[in-house]
Design a protein around this motif. Structure first.
Motif, short mmCIF file in Angstrom:
data_model
loop_
_atom_site.label_atom_id
_atom_site.label_comp_id
_atom_site.label_asym_id
_atom_site.label_seq_id
_atom_site.Cartn_x
_atom_site.Cartn_y
_atom_site.Cartn_z
N UNK A 139 0.63 -1.36 0.00
CA UNK A 139 0.23 0.35 0.08
C UNK A 139 0.43 1.47 0.47
N UNK A 140 1.93 1.05 1.22
CA UNK A 140 2.36 1.92 0.63
C UNK A 140 3.54 2.38 -0.51
N UNK A 141 3.82 1.85 -0.88
CA UNK A 141 4.24 1.70 -1.99
C UNK A 141 4.05 2.26 -3.73
N UNK A 142 2.79 2.02 -3.18
CA UNK A 142 2.00 1.97 -4.64
C UNK A 142 0.68 2.54 -4.84
N UNK A 143 -0.20 1.60 -3.17
CA UNK A 143 -1.75 3.01 -3.16
C UNK A 143 -2.75 2.53 -4.27
N UNK A 144 -3.11 3.78 -4.57
CA UNK A 144 -4.02 3.36 -5.80
C UNK A 144 -3.47 3.18 -7.43
N UNK A 145 -1.78 3.40 -7.44
CA UNK A 145 -1.78 3.65 -8.68
C UNK A 145 -1.90 5.07 -8.85
N UNK A 146 -2.16 6.05 -8.34
CA UNK A 146 -2.13 7.82 -8.24
C UNK A 146 -3.48 7.32 -9.57
N UNK A 148 -4.56 5.52 -11.52
CA UNK A 148 -4.48 5.20 -13.22
C UNK A 148 -4.65 3.55 -13.52
N UNK A 229 12.66 -8.71 -2.02
CA UNK A 229 13.23 -7.28 -1.45
C UNK A 229 13.91 -8.08 -0.31
N UNK A 238 26.04 -7.10 2.58
CA UNK A 238 27.19 -7.77 2.77
C UNK A 238 27.74 -7.10 1.98
N UNK A 239 27.36 -6.26 0.88
CA UNK A 239 27.92 -5.64 -0.98
C UNK A 239 29.12 -4.53 -0.27
N UNK A 240 28.47 -4.27 1.19
CA UNK A 240 28.64 -2.72 1.06
C UNK A 240 29.97 -1.97 1.21
N UNK A 358 3.94 13.22 -15.47
CA UNK A 358 4.32 14.13 -14.14
C UNK A 358 3.53 15.06 -13.50
N UNK A 359 2.57 16.04 -14.55
CA UNK A 359 1.83 16.59 -13.96
C UNK A 359 0.23 16.45 -14.36
N UNK B 95 4.57 6.05 -7.65
CA UNK B 95 3.65 5.65 -8.64
C UNK B 95 1.71 6.19 -7.63
N UNK B 96 1.82 6.56 -7.02
CA UNK B 96 0.69 7.19 -5.69
C UNK B 96 -0.16 8.41 -7.06
N UNK B 99 3.25 13.61 -8.29
CA UNK B 99 4.72 12.81 -8.65
C UNK B 99 4.91 15.43 -8.68
#
Lengths: 359, 359
Positions: A139-146, A148, A229, A238-240, A358-359, B95-96, B99
């Protein structure tokens, strides 16, 4: 009390001024003292001498607690004095203690074990990550996909029918159609699947879409997104230690090879579900054929397969083709009206936003 | 005390001496998944400094691997991890559908990174001077670089606004600022480089791309009839197209870096030539040809050894730097007292994170 010098081969800086002294050294069992014209330093305890490494043929010592204090000898320190002196560090304290080659073997084994665990553990951990966490992350990452996502009542029904045939027992929260012109589909964290509108436009039959959707459902069922993830997180920790470019490259290659395995098993799930639901796998095979042509043909794909996230299209096509039963009377995944509703979902949805502008 | 004829700086290291350090560093860095590289850097510097003579005495590097490692961990926790989260957040916002907010956040992050890279540059120099000893005396700075970061941000932006024409001004004034904040022992460094000295070469670098583009257009137009060959296969680009592509590649990868080198050679001579410490005046005499041979040698070394030779690059660069560095004037040893600056507790973590080079 023993004495040595003064001598040009013995020098001293007191750490307050840059003047070089050539002192006489007087020493006893516990302490030593430096004397020069107009000054003295000490008595100091032997244990406070710190060897300065990497000085070539010269031997240089500092004194704990007095920055810049130096006692130097042109060659090795004189015998009788030397017995009291500590050895300079070479590779680092721990490594000097166990020896270079043994340290390399030990660190190498540890590194291999660490990498193995970091690459494998996500498969063991991911299934135990509570679904509620994963859903919140999604939800935090995608939500309602703006806004779209395309949806009409008829397209919703068509998707429900596909889901019932391909993954009725899989924990899917949403299958959406994204109004984006890319031939692609993704499984996102939290049991969400997005079919991109470009895929629906490109597809020539509902069976193709069913094959691709079943593949994504396979990812959700195996919790591949969560696994990826967790693995990414582990690898970057580890590879830091390497600097950016090296670490990033190794990280990418390792993650990719695991992602190919995940893709293969998602394909296997898709094949099994198509078979169980009596949907022909051949249209999906044909779809991979067209996809392979897009990415430069088989030879090109094979040459670059070691760094690709997906298996070679030709291999995937072959797997789907092999699973087809000759002469079997398959039925279409959707009826003609359902298929039309799905393809036209974005056209018919009045209030959907388009693309990624973007807008 | 500076004898006539002899140079003030000398480098006495040899490849054979350094090779065991370089190879054991490489091996240990690999088996520790990169973590050893802080100790590796320290061993390399300890070697290079101790083989660098200034007047009568070699330099000494007193930095440790542990403090570099701590600097790295601090930067990781304070900056890199928050940035990863920020990146995640910006993606989620896109995503949400927020932008505008995402772009604002992203732009702020870029400004912050730019600011921090200025701070990093300052702190790297300060750290290196504070760990460099000569005659038991070290260097340092009373400032911490936070103010320099702002100066770095606005001067570079102002330098870019008039189509990058003020970039040399930004570079030179920032060099002066940085060095004027540094000291060795009780003496502050003084840097008074003037931008006039480098402008001719900068304009060369600036104008050549325009001239080349005009040249290419003229060449392209005059070659047009050849390209329009009616007998040519329309699907195949004509031979002239490939010739043009090769010319463009040569210009981009050959001519432009060469002109950049010509500019940089002059820049280094100007800025180091304007640097002084008390009664000492520094100078640097590497000409464009010397830089060109250095880089050519670097490329040959790395290519001929399939990349392994890269472990000798820091050695080559340091030796080059020291062999072209000179100083004139008197050093009064009795007036060269210990630095009263606060030595930083940890190493150049920020510079390390941004991959900022030595000179």
């Amino acid at each position: 009390m023993t004495s040595l010098g003064p001598d040009d081969s013995i020098w001293h800086y007191d750490g307050t001024r840059a003047t070089r002294h050539h002192p006489r050294i007087d020493w006893a069992a516990e302490t030593f003292t430096l004397h020069w014209e107009g000054g003295a330093s000490g008595p100091h305890r032997w244990g406070d001498l710190v060897p300065v490494g990497g000085t070539g043929a010269r031997s240089v010592y500092g004194l704990r607690g007095v920055p810049g204090w130096r006692l130097g000898f042109a060659g090795a320190p004189p015998e009788g004095f030397a017995v009291h002196l500590p050895l300079p560090a070479r590779y680092g304290r721990w490594i000097d203690r166990i020896g270079l080659w043994r340290a390399i073997a030990l660190f190498g084994a540890l590194a291999a074990a660490t990498l193995f665990v970091v690459l494998r553990a996500p498969q063991w951990i991911a299934p135990y990550v509570p679904y509620s966490w994963e859903e919140r992350l999604g939800d935090a990452m995608v939500g309602d996909f703006g806004g779209r996502l395309c949806e009409t009542p008829a397209s919703r029904a068509a998707i429900a029918r596909l889901q019932a045939q391909l993954g009725d027992d899989v924990r899917i929260r949403q299958i959406g159609i994204a109004n984006i012109d890319m031939v692609n589909a993704v499984a996102l964290p939290g049991g969400r699947i997005l079919l991109f509108n470009g895929l629906l436009k490109e597809a020539q039959s509902p069976d193709e879409v069913a094959g691709v959707l079943a593949h994504e459902i396979g990812h959700v069922r195996h919790r591949d997104t969560m696994t990826a993830l967790v693995r990414q997180l582990g690898l970057s920790v580890v590879l830091g230690g390497f600097n950016g470019q090296v670490g990033g490259a190794v990280n990418g290659l390792l993650a990719m090879s695991y992602s190919r395995d995940a893709e293969r098993s998602a394909d296997a799930y898709s094949i099994a579900r198509l078979k169980a639901s009596d949907i022909s796998p051949l249209p999906t095979a044909a779809f991979f054929d067209r996809l392979g042509a897009l990415s430069g043909g088989e030879r090109m794909e094979r040459a670059t397969s070691w760094m690709a996230s997906h298996p070679v299209s030709a291999e995937r096509k072959a797997a789907f083709t092999r699973s087809a039963v000759a002469g079997h009377g398959y039925r279409p995944a959707l009826t003609e009206p359902e298929w039309t509703a799905l393809v036209n979902a974005c056209k018919d949805d009045p209030d959907v936003k388009k693309g990624f502008s973007p807008f | 005390m500076h004898g006539s004829g002899a140079r003030a700086f000398g480098f006495t290291g040899t490849w054979r001496d350094y090779a065991p350090i370089a190879f054991s560093n490489l091996l240990l860095t690999i088996v520790t998944l990169g973590i050893y590289r802080f100790w590796a850097t320290t061993r390399t510097r300890r070697y290079l400094w101790s083989r660098t003579r200034f007047i009568d005495e070699p330099l000494e590097w007193s930095g440790t691997g542990l403090e570099l490692f701590i600097g790295f961990v601090l930067v990781l926790v304070l900056f890199l991890i928050p940035f990863v989260f920020l990146q995640f957040g910006v993606q989620a916002l896109i995503f949400q559908g927020y932008a505008g907010l995402a772009i604002t956040l992203g732009a702020l992050a870029i400004f912050l990174l730019f600011y921090l890279s200025g701070v990093a540059l300052f702190r790297m120099l300060r750290y290196r001077l504070s760990r460099t000893w000569w005659h038991g005396i070290r260097g340092g700075s009373d400032e911490r670089g936070w103010g320099y970061g702002w100066s770095y941000l606005w001067r570079n932006i102002v330098g870019m606004i008039p189509f990058y024409l003020l970039v040399p001004w930004a570079m030179i004034s920032l060099w002066n600022d940085r060095w004027n904040a540094m000291s060795f022992g009780p003496h502050p460094f003084r840097s008074s480089a003037l931008v006039g000295g480098v402008y001719k070469r900068f304009l060369l670098f600036y104008l050549v791309p325009f001239l080349l583009v005009i040249g290419l257009i003229v060449a392209g137009v005059s070659a047009m009839p050849m390209m329009m060959d009616p007998a040519a296969n329309p699907g195949q680009p004509p031979a002239g197209f490939w010739a043009l592509l090769i010319i463009v590649a040569i210009v981009f990868y050959g001519v432009l870096p060469l002109i950049a080198l010509i500019f940089y050679a002059k820049y280094m001579r100007v800025v180091i030539g304007a640097l002084s410490l008390s009664t000492l005046d520094f100078s640097f005499d590497a000409r464009s040809k010397d830089w060109f041979l250095l880089i050519l040698g670097d490329i040959a070394l790395v290519v001929c050894t399939l990349g392994i030779g890269a472990i000798f690059l820091s050695y080559r660069h340091w030796a080059f730097f020291v062999r072209h560095l000179d100083a004139s004037g008197e050093v009064s040893l009795s007036a060269l007292t210990q630095s009263t600056t606060v030595a930083p507790g940890q190493g150049e973590g920020l510079a390390d994170a941004f991959d900022i080079g030595a000179i």
